[in-house]
Motif scaffolding. Structure first.
Motif, PDB file in Angstrom:
ATOM      1  N   ASP A 156       0.846  -1.197   0.000  1.00 17.25           N
ATOM      2  CA  ASP A 156       0.000   0.000   0.000  1.00 17.25           C
ATOM      3  C   ASP A 156       0.883   1.249   0.000  1.00 17.25           C
ATOM      4  OD1 ASP A 156      -1.754   2.066   0.416  1.00 17.25           O
ATOM      5  OD2 ASP A 156      -2.922   1.028   1.952  1.00 17.25           O
ATOM      6  N   LYS A 157       0.884   1.978  -1.120  1.00 17.34           N
ATOM      7  CA  LYS A 157       1.751   3.147  -1.250  1.00 17.34           C
ATOM      8  C   LYS A 157       1.305   4.309  -0.354  1.00 17.34           C
ATOM      9  CE  LYS A 157       3.173   2.060  -5.970  1.00 17.34           C
ATOM     10  NZ  LYS A 157       3.225   2.505  -7.393  1.00 17.34           N
ATOM     11  N   SER A 158       0.062   4.289   0.056  1.00 21.49           N
ATOM     12  CA  SER A 158      -0.429   5.364   0.924  1.00 21.49           C
ATOM     13  C   SER A 158      -0.520   4.925   2.386  1.00 21.49           C
ATOM     14  CB  SER A 158      -1.810   5.820   0.446  1.00 21.49           C
ATOM     15  OG  SER A 158      -2.735   4.743   0.511  1.00 21.49           O
ATOM     16  N   ALA A 159       0.183   3.847   2.686  1.00 16.61           N
ATOM     17  CA  ALA A 159       0.070   3.278   4.035  1.00 16.61           C
ATOM     18  C   ALA A 159       0.525   4.258   5.117  1.00 16.61           C
ATOM     19  CB  ALA A 159       0.886   1.988   4.123  1.00 16.61           C
ATOM     20  N   ASP A 160       1.587   5.031   4.841  1.00 14.82           N
ATOM     21  CA  ASP A 160       2.096   5.930   5.879  1.00 14.82           C
ATOM     22  C   ASP A 160       1.042   6.971   6.249  1.00 14.82           C
ATOM     23  OD1 ASP A 160       2.260   7.006   3.367  1.00 14.82           O
ATOM     24  OD2 ASP A 160       4.171   8.024   3.704  1.00 14.82           O
ATOM     25  N   ALA A 161       0.373   7.520   5.249  1.00 14.61           N
ATOM     26  CA  ALA A 161      -0.667   8.519   5.523  1.00 14.61           C
ATOM     27  C   ALA A 161      -1.874   7.874   6.208  1.00 14.61           C
ATOM     28  CB  ALA A 161      -1.098   9.204   4.237  1.00 14.61           C
ATOM     29  N   THR A 162      -2.224   6.670   5.760  1.00 18.08           N
ATOM     30  CA  THR A 162      -3.373   5.970   6.347  1.00 18.08           C
ATOM     31  C   THR A 162      -3.131   5.672   7.820  1.00 18.08           C
ATOM     32  OG1 THR A 162      -3.900   4.945   4.215  1.00 18.08           O
ATOM     33  CG2 THR A 162      -4.809   3.909   6.199  1.00 18.08           C
ATOM     34  N   LEU A 163      -1.954   5.138   8.120  1.00 14.92           N
ATOM     35  CA  LEU A 163      -1.657   4.775   9.504  1.00 14.92           C
ATOM     36  C   LEU A 163      -1.503   6.010  10.386  1.00 14.92           C
ATOM     37  CD1 LEU A 163       0.782   1.737   9.152  1.00 14.92           C
ATOM     38  CD2 LEU A 163      -1.666   1.745   9.665  1.00 14.92           C
ATOM     39  N   PHE A 164      -0.936   7.070   9.814  1.00 10.54           N
ATOM     40  CA  PHE A 164      -0.811   8.315  10.581  1.00 10.54           C
ATOM     41  C   PHE A 164      -2.200   8.768  11.049  1.00 10.54           C
ATOM     42  CE2 PHE A 164      -0.944  12.856  11.136  1.00 10.54           C
ATOM     43  CZ  PHE A 164       0.235  13.152  11.816  1.00 10.54           C
ATOM     44  N   ILE A 212       4.569  10.331  15.706  1.00  5.17           N
ATOM     45  CA  ILE A 212       3.694   9.384  14.984  1.00  5.17           C
ATOM     46  C   ILE A 212       4.342   8.967  13.668  1.00  5.17           C
ATOM     47  CG2 ILE A 212       1.467   9.107  13.824  1.00  5.17           C
ATOM     48  CD1 ILE A 212       0.221  10.928  15.866  1.00  5.17           C
ATOM     49  N   LYS A 213       4.916   9.941  12.949  1.00  8.41           N
ATOM     50  CA  LYS A 213       5.564   9.619  11.674  1.00  8.41           C
ATOM     51  C   LYS A 213       6.725   8.646  11.880  1.00  8.41           C
ATOM     52  CE  LYS A 213       4.329  14.027   9.496  1.00  8.41           C
ATOM     53  NZ  LYS A 213       4.831  15.330   8.982  1.00  8.41           N
ATOM     54  N   MET A 214       7.504   8.879  12.944  1.00  8.65           N
ATOM     55  CA  MET A 214       8.626   7.969  13.206  1.00  8.65           C
ATOM     56  C   MET A 214       8.114   6.561  13.509  1.00  8.65           C
ATOM     57  SD  MET A 214      11.498   8.051  16.229  1.00  8.65           S
ATOM     58  CE  MET A 214      12.295   9.533  15.626  1.00  8.65           C
ATOM     59  N   LEU A 215       7.058   6.474  14.317  1.00  8.11           N
ATOM     60  CA  LEU A 215       6.504   5.170  14.666  1.00  8.11           C
ATOM     61  C   LEU A 215       5.949   4.460  13.436  1.00  8.11           C
ATOM     62  CD1 LEU A 215       4.700   6.130  18.001  1.00  8.11           C
ATOM     63  CD2 LEU A 215       6.514   4.427  17.757  1.00  8.11           C
ATOM     64  N   VAL A 216       5.206   5.197  12.617  1.00  6.50           N
ATOM     65  CA  VAL A 216       4.605   4.598  11.419  1.00  6.50           C
ATOM     66  C   VAL A 216       5.685   4.094  10.462  1.00  6.50           C
ATOM     67  CG1 VAL A 216       3.295   5.138   9.329  1.00  6.50           C
ATOM     68  CG2 VAL A 216       2.437   5.876  11.564  1.00  6.50           C
ATOM     69  N   ASN A 217       6.701   4.908  10.228  1.00  5.21           N
ATOM     70  CA  ASN A 217       7.788   4.486   9.326  1.00  5.21           C
ATOM     71  C   ASN A 217       8.492   3.244   9.852  1.00  5.21           C
ATOM     72  OD1 ASN A 217       7.280   6.580   7.550  1.00  5.21           O
ATOM     73  ND2 ASN A 217       8.692   7.983   8.570  1.00  5.21           N
ATOM     74  N   TRP A 218       8.679   3.215  11.164  1.00  6.67           N
ATOM     75  CA  TRP A 218       9.345   2.068  11.785  1.00  6.67           C
ATOM     76  C   TRP A 218       8.495   0.808  11.658  1.00  6.67           C
ATOM     77  CZ3 TRP A 218       7.901  -0.051  16.831  1.00  6.67           C
ATOM     78  CH2 TRP A 218       8.777  -1.028  17.278  1.00  6.67           C
ATOM     79  N   ILE A 219       7.186   0.946  11.898  1.00  5.09           N
ATOM     80  CA  ILE A 219       6.285  -0.210  11.800  1.00  5.09           C
ATOM     81  C   ILE A 219       6.247  -0.732  10.365  1.00  5.09           C
ATOM     82  CG2 ILE A 219       3.862  -0.921  11.947  1.00  5.09           C
ATOM     83  CD1 ILE A 219       3.591   1.103  14.278  1.00  5.09           C
ATOM     84  N   LEU A 220       6.093   0.186   9.402  1.00  7.38           N
ATOM     85  CA  LEU A 220       6.011  -0.244   8.000  1.00  7.38           C
ATOM     86  C   LEU A 220       7.310  -0.866   7.510  1.00  7.38           C
ATOM     87  CD1 LEU A 220       3.978   2.738   6.498  1.00  7.38           C
ATOM     88  CD2 LEU A 220       3.183   0.411   6.984  1.00  7.38           C
ATOM     89  N   ALA A 221       8.420  -0.517   8.162  1.00  8.00           N
ATOM     90  CA  ALA A 221       9.715  -1.114   7.799  1.00  8.00           C
ATOM     91  C   ALA A 221       9.942  -2.458   8.470  1.00  8.00           C
ATOM     92  CB  ALA A 221      10.844  -0.151   8.159  1.00  8.00           C
ATOM     93  N   GLY A 222       8.942  -2.925   9.222  1.00 11.19           N
ATOM     94  CA  GLY A 222       9.060  -4.237   9.842  1.00 11.19           C
ATOM     95  C   GLY A 222       9.288  -4.201  11.333  1.00 11.19           C
ATOM     96  N   ALA A 223       9.329  -2.992  11.920  1.00 12.50           N
ATOM     97  CA  ALA A 223       9.508  -2.846  13.380  1.00 12.50           C
ATOM     98  C   ALA A 223      10.741  -3.586  13.856  1.00 12.50           C
ATOM     99  CB  ALA A 223       8.254  -3.325  14.111  1.00 12.50           C
TER     100      ALA A 223
END
Length: 355
Positions: free
Chosen positions: A308-316, A343-354
């Motif tokens: 999902d290319k818009s995942a970062d915005a969706t999760l934010f 929130i952005k740092m957390l989302v990026n970290w989660i989407l990268a596999g945490a």
């Protein structure tokens, strides 16, 4: 020794003791300041001693509730998804008698907070100290009065237009459905009262058993993730690291040597430490890094939004405003108190596999 001499000796000892207290205990700590004592003295008692001046309306309480409380407790305080229901099981007759009939006839399938709580000060104090779950003690005095009023409104104790305040809360107490249901003839109230368990306190030379009397099955030890990481990061808390095997040494020794204590005050931001940030904001209380707890594991979220290319915005948006229905019936509470950059740092970290 004559009676008069004994009296003089007693007076002298009393004077010496008083002088010692006045001098304090040399090299041992210091007297707490009035400000420090005030910071600890936050309890609100049943006679409302300690209650701060202020007020809050039912209408204001509804706003706060829908923004910060409904995600866990339901729109009408009825939810049983995260915590037990707050509202339900009380009647207008209960308000008249001060006793909740459903506690005696067991017709209510589950006991709610409003069925059990006897004092409105308990509601006020708990909300003030512990809510919202993810950010305790962040509500203003007005918001605490308002949320208390709204809960009582949902329980049909107070009307819609009511304003609860320190001036009228004693009158509201007279409407609590279970105000006459509190019992005092037991050991929880009086140390000489009847205990609710059958045991004899051992105070000296107590026998020590060779085997532990209760254990957690190994399969269940870490089934919900590391319990030590699921504490709210507010104040000093303790918890066993359940990701490790259970200690074989006595618990008393484990407490002294291995118990992890959360930091009393977390830093405002944790640059380069997203896991620390997740702990700081109590994300790990509901989400394991690699396993589901209340909500999905971070690894599960990463897998779901992998393409999902818009995942970062969706999760934010989901983190900031909360959401429901994406992972079952348990809603995601809004995290409006978390900084956008965090929130952005957390989302990026989660989407990268945490990782």
């Amino acid at each position: 020794m004559s009676r008069s001499i004994k009296s003089l000796v007693a007076i002298a000892l009393a004077i010496a003791a008083t002088a010692s207290l006045a001098q304090g205990y040399p090299n041992i700590g210091r007297a707490a300041t009035e400000k420090e004592v005030a910071a600890w003295d936050i309890d609100v008692r049943p006679d409302f001693k300690g209650l701060p001046k202020g007020s809050g309306t039912v209408a204001k309480g509804m706003q706060v509730w829908e923004g910060k409380c409904a995600q866990c407790h339901g729109t009408f305080g009825e939810s049983n998804e995260v915590f037990t229901p707050i509202v339900g099981g009380t009647t207008k007759e209960d308000i008249k008698t001060g006793r909740v009939a459903a506690l005696a006839d067991n017709k209510q399938p589950q006991r709610t907070t409003m069925m059990k709580v006897a004092t409105v000060s308990t509601l006020w104090d708990y909300i003030n100290r512990a809510m919202p779950w993810t950010a305790p003690k962040t509500l203003t005095t007005e918001e605490v009065y308002s949320v208390t009023a709204y809960i009582l409104n949902m329980a049909e104790v107070l009307p819609d237009e009511f304003t609860l305040s320190d001036k009228n809360i004693a009158e509201v107490q007279k409407l609590m459905p279970n105000r006459n249901g509190m019992t005092q003839n037991h050991g929880m109230w009086d140390v000489k009262g009847k205990p609710d368990v059958k045991s004899v306190a051992c105070m000296k030379d107590c026998p020590v058993g060779e085997h532990p009397r209760s254990t957690l099955p190994e399969a269940a030890r870490n089934v919900h993730g590391n319990v030590a990481e699921q504490n709210r990061s507010f104040g000093a808390v303790r918890g066993a690291d359940t990701s490790k095997p259970a200690p074989t040494a006595p618990i008393s020794a484990a407490k002294r040597q291995e118990v992890a204590v959360a930091p009393a005050a977390a830093p405002a931001t944790r640059q380069g430490d997203p896991l620390g940030l997740a702990k700081q904001y109590a994300c790990v209380a509901c989400h394991g890094v690699s396993n589901k707890i209340v909500g999905p594991g971070f690894n599960e979220i990463a897998a779901k939004y992998k393409s999902d290319k818009s995942a970062d915005a969706t999760l934010f948006t989901k983190v900031k405003n909360g959401s429901s229905g994406a992972w079952g019936p348990v809603p995601m509470p809004a995290q409006a108190h978390v900084k956008d950059e965090d929130i952005k740092m957390l989302v990026n970290w989660i989407l990268a596999g945490a990782k």
